[in-house]
Motif scaffolding. Structure first.
Motif, PDB file in Angstrom:
ATOM      1  N   GLY A  17       0.845  -1.179   0.000  1.00 41.49           N
ATOM      2  CA  GLY A  17       0.000   0.000   0.000  1.00 41.49           C
ATOM      3  C   GLY A  17       0.886   1.236   0.000  1.00 41.49           C
ATOM      4  N   LEU A  18       0.414   2.280  -0.626  1.00 45.67           N
ATOM      5  CA  LEU A  18       1.134   3.551  -0.654  1.00 45.67           C
ATOM      6  C   LEU A  18       0.108   4.650  -0.432  1.00 45.67           C
ATOM      7  CD1 LEU A  18       4.035   4.708  -1.258  1.00 45.67           C
ATOM      8  CD2 LEU A  18       3.143   5.198  -3.535  1.00 45.67           C
ATOM      9  N   ALA A  19       0.235   5.357   0.681  1.00 46.01           N
ATOM     10  CA  ALA A  19      -0.728   6.408   1.033  1.00 46.01           C
ATOM     11  C   ALA A  19      -0.057   7.769   1.019  1.00 46.01           C
ATOM     12  CB  ALA A  19      -1.322   6.137   2.413  1.00 46.01           C
ATOM     13  N   SER A  20      -0.751   8.731   0.420  1.00 44.59           N
ATOM     14  CA  SER A  20      -0.290  10.117   0.378  1.00 44.59           C
ATOM     15  C   SER A  20      -1.518  11.016   0.471  1.00 44.59           C
ATOM     16  CB  SER A  20       0.460  10.395  -0.930  1.00 44.59           C
ATOM     17  OG  SER A  20      -0.440  10.355  -2.023  1.00 44.59           O
ATOM     18  N   ALA A  21      -1.300  12.318   0.458  1.00 39.13           N
ATOM     19  CA  ALA A  21      -2.408  13.260   0.532  1.00 39.13           C
ATOM     20  C   ALA A  21      -3.354  13.102  -0.659  1.00 39.13           C
ATOM     21  CB  ALA A  21      -1.885  14.687   0.601  1.00 39.13           C
ATOM     22  N   SER A  22      -2.843  12.602  -1.772  1.00 37.77           N
ATOM     23  CA  SER A  22      -3.680  12.456  -2.965  1.00 37.77           C
ATOM     24  C   SER A  22      -4.427  11.127  -3.013  1.00 37.77           C
ATOM     25  CB  SER A  22      -2.844  12.649  -4.231  1.00 37.77           C
ATOM     26  OG  SER A  22      -1.826  11.680  -4.286  1.00 37.77           O
ATOM     27  N   GLY A  23      -4.246  10.280  -1.994  1.00 40.63           N
ATOM     28  CA  GLY A  23      -4.987   9.025  -1.966  1.00 40.63           C
ATOM     29  C   GLY A  23      -4.093   7.834  -1.699  1.00 40.63           C
ATOM     30  N   THR A  24      -4.684   6.674  -1.823  1.00 45.69           N
ATOM     31  CA  THR A  24      -3.990   5.419  -1.545  1.00 45.69           C
ATOM     32  C   THR A  24      -4.095   4.509  -2.750  1.00 45.69           C
ATOM     33  OG1 THR A  24      -4.576   5.611   0.782  1.00 45.69           O
ATOM     34  CG2 THR A  24      -3.876   3.439   0.027  1.00 45.69           C
ATOM     35  N   ARG A  25      -2.977   3.874  -3.057  1.00 47.96           N
ATOM     36  CA  ARG A  25      -3.005   2.870  -4.113  1.00 47.96           C
ATOM     37  C   ARG A  25      -2.374   1.593  -3.577  1.00 47.96           C
ATOM     38  NH1 ARG A  25       1.304   1.898  -7.528  1.00 47.96           N
ATOM     39  NH2 ARG A  25       3.176   3.095  -7.156  1.00 47.96           N
ATOM     40  N   THR A  26      -2.775   0.492  -4.156  1.00 51.12           N
ATOM     41  CA  THR A  26      -2.275  -0.802  -3.708  1.00 51.12           C
ATOM     42  C   THR A  26      -1.870  -1.644  -4.908  1.00 51.12           C
ATOM     43  OG1 THR A  26      -4.487  -1.780  -3.772  1.00 51.12           O
ATOM     44  CG2 THR A  26      -3.755  -0.842  -1.659  1.00 51.12           C
ATOM     45  N   GLU A  27      -1.081  -2.654  -4.626  1.00 50.00           N
ATOM     46  CA  GLU A  27      -0.729  -3.621  -5.656  1.00 50.00           C
ATOM     47  C   GLU A  27      -0.263  -4.906  -4.994  1.00 50.00           C
ATOM     48  OE1 GLU A  27       3.780  -2.812  -7.082  1.00 50.00           O
ATOM     49  OE2 GLU A  27       2.362  -1.249  -7.670  1.00 50.00           O
ATOM     50  N   THR A  28      -0.373  -5.972  -5.737  1.00 51.23           N
ATOM     51  CA  THR A  28       0.087  -7.278  -5.283  1.00 51.23           C
ATOM     52  C   THR A  28       1.154  -7.763  -6.238  1.00 51.23           C
ATOM     53  OG1 THR A  28      -2.056  -7.804  -4.335  1.00 51.23           O
ATOM     54  CG2 THR A  28      -0.603  -9.674  -4.827  1.00 51.23           C
ATOM     55  N   VAL A  29       2.233  -8.277  -5.681  1.00 48.85           N
ATOM     56  CA  VAL A  29       3.316  -8.829  -6.487  1.00 48.85           C
ATOM     57  C   VAL A  29       3.487 -10.293  -6.093  1.00 48.85           C
ATOM     58  CG1 VAL A  29       5.771  -8.703  -7.079  1.00 48.85           C
ATOM     59  CG2 VAL A  29       4.467  -6.603  -6.652  1.00 48.85           C
ATOM     60  N   GLU A  30       3.568 -11.143  -7.095  1.00 46.21           N
ATOM     61  CA  GLU A  30       3.819 -12.570  -6.892  1.00 46.21           C
ATOM     62  C   GLU A  30       5.313 -12.807  -7.133  1.00 46.21           C
ATOM     63  OE1 GLU A  30       1.469 -14.540  -5.845  1.00 46.21           O
ATOM     64  OE2 GLU A  30      -0.361 -13.447  -6.348  1.00 46.21           O
ATOM     65  N   PHE A  31       6.079 -12.825  -6.054  1.00 46.25           N
ATOM     66  CA  PHE A  31       7.518 -13.045  -6.189  1.00 46.25           C
ATOM     67  C   PHE A  31       7.838 -14.516  -6.413  1.00 46.25           C
ATOM     68  CE2 PHE A  31       7.423  -9.057  -3.693  1.00 46.25           C
ATOM     69  CZ  PHE A  31       8.150  -8.252  -4.553  1.00 46.25           C
ATOM     70  N   GLY A  32       6.918 -15.388  -6.046  1.00 47.22           N
ATOM     71  CA  GLY A  32       7.132 -16.824  -6.191  1.00 47.22           C
ATOM     72  C   GLY A  32       7.817 -17.405  -4.969  1.00 47.22           C
ATOM     73  N   ALA A  33       7.933 -18.721  -4.965  1.00 46.60           N
ATOM     74  CA  ALA A  33       8.513 -19.445  -3.827  1.00 46.60           C
ATOM     75  C   ALA A  33      10.034 -19.397  -3.890  1.00 46.60           C
ATOM     76  CB  ALA A  33       8.002 -20.878  -3.815  1.00 46.60           C
ATOM     77  N   LEU A  34      10.577 -18.218  -3.642  1.00 42.68           N
ATOM     78  CA  LEU A  34      12.021 -17.993  -3.712  1.00 42.68           C
ATOM     79  C   LEU A  34      12.732 -18.409  -2.428  1.00 42.68           C
ATOM     80  CD1 LEU A  34      11.926 -14.326  -5.096  1.00 42.68           C
ATOM     81  CD2 LEU A  34      12.150 -16.442  -6.414  1.00 42.68           C
ATOM     82  N   GLY A  35      11.963 -18.635  -1.374  1.00 43.05           N
ATOM     83  CA  GLY A  35      12.523 -18.829  -0.046  1.00 43.05           C
ATOM     84  C   GLY A  35      12.314 -17.566   0.761  1.00 43.05           C
TER      85      GLY A  35
END
Length: 157
Positions: free
Chosen positions: A118-136
Motif C-alpha cells: 500500500g502507498l498512502a499520500s495526501a492524494s490518496g492510496t493505491r495498492t498492488e500485489t506482487v507474486e515473487f514466487g517461492a524464492l525462499g
C-alpha cells in the motif's frame, strides 16, 4: 541496490520536504532499516511500525477487524488500511505498507511469495500485489523490501 534506493529516497525526499513512514509485516522492519541505514535519514523518516500480528495491525494502525476477517492480512484491502493508518498516526506525507507470505508455506489461494503493498499520500492510496514466487523466505523478504523502496522513490517528486 537497496542502499542505492534508500539514498535516492533520502535525497529526493529532502529536496521535496517530504516525510516518510512505514508499516511492515512480512518484511519485519527491513524497509525502515534500509532507509535509516543512510546518514541523514532522520530529516525525512518519521517512524516505522512492524505489525506482524492481526491484533497489532488493529491496535497500532487502525486496520478494521472486519477487513481482516473478510480479506485476510495478506490483501490489498489490509495493505491500504495499514498505509493509511501509518500515515495518519505518524503525520507523514507518504507511507508504504507491506503484508505478505514470505514462506515457507502458503496456500492455494495465497501462495508463498505473494506480497501486497500500500502507498498512502495526501492524494490518496493505491495498492498492488506482487507474486515473487517461492524464492525462499529471505529472498521474498529482500525482494519485497526493494519493491517497497521503489514504490516510495517513484512516489516522490
Amino acid at each position: 541496490m537497496t542502499e542505492e534506493l534508500a539514498q535516492d529516497i533520502l535525497t529526493r525526499a529532502m529536496s521535496a520536504g517530504v516525510t516518510l513512514t512505514t508499516a511492515e509485516s512480512c518484511t519485519g522492519g527491513m524497509v525502515a532499516a534500509a532507509i535509516t541505514d543512510i546518514a541523514g535519514s532522520s530529516n525525512i523518516f518519521e517512524r516505522g511500525v512492524v505489525t506482524y500480528s492481526n491484533a497489532a495491525k488493529v491496535e497500532l494502525l487502525g486496520v478494521q477487524p472486519a477487513t481482516l476477517e473478510a480479506h485476510g492480512a495478506v490483501s490489498e484491502e489490509v495493505a491500504a488500511e495499514m498505509a493509511e493508518g501509518a500515515r495518519a498516526r505518524a503525520g507523514a506525507d507518504l507511507a508504504v505498507s507491506v503484508s505478505g507470505i514470505a514462506g515457507p508455506g502458503g496456500s492455494e489461494h495465497k501462495p508463498e511469495g505473494r506480497v501486497c503493498f500500500g502507498l498512502a499520500s495526501a492524494s490518496g492510496t493505491r495498492t498492488e500485489t506482487v507474486e515473487f514466487g517461492a524464492l525462499g523466505r529471505g529472498k521474498v523478504r529482500a525482494a519485497a523490501t526493494r519493491h517497497a523502496l521503489q514504490l516510495l522513490l517513484d512516489a516522490l517528486p
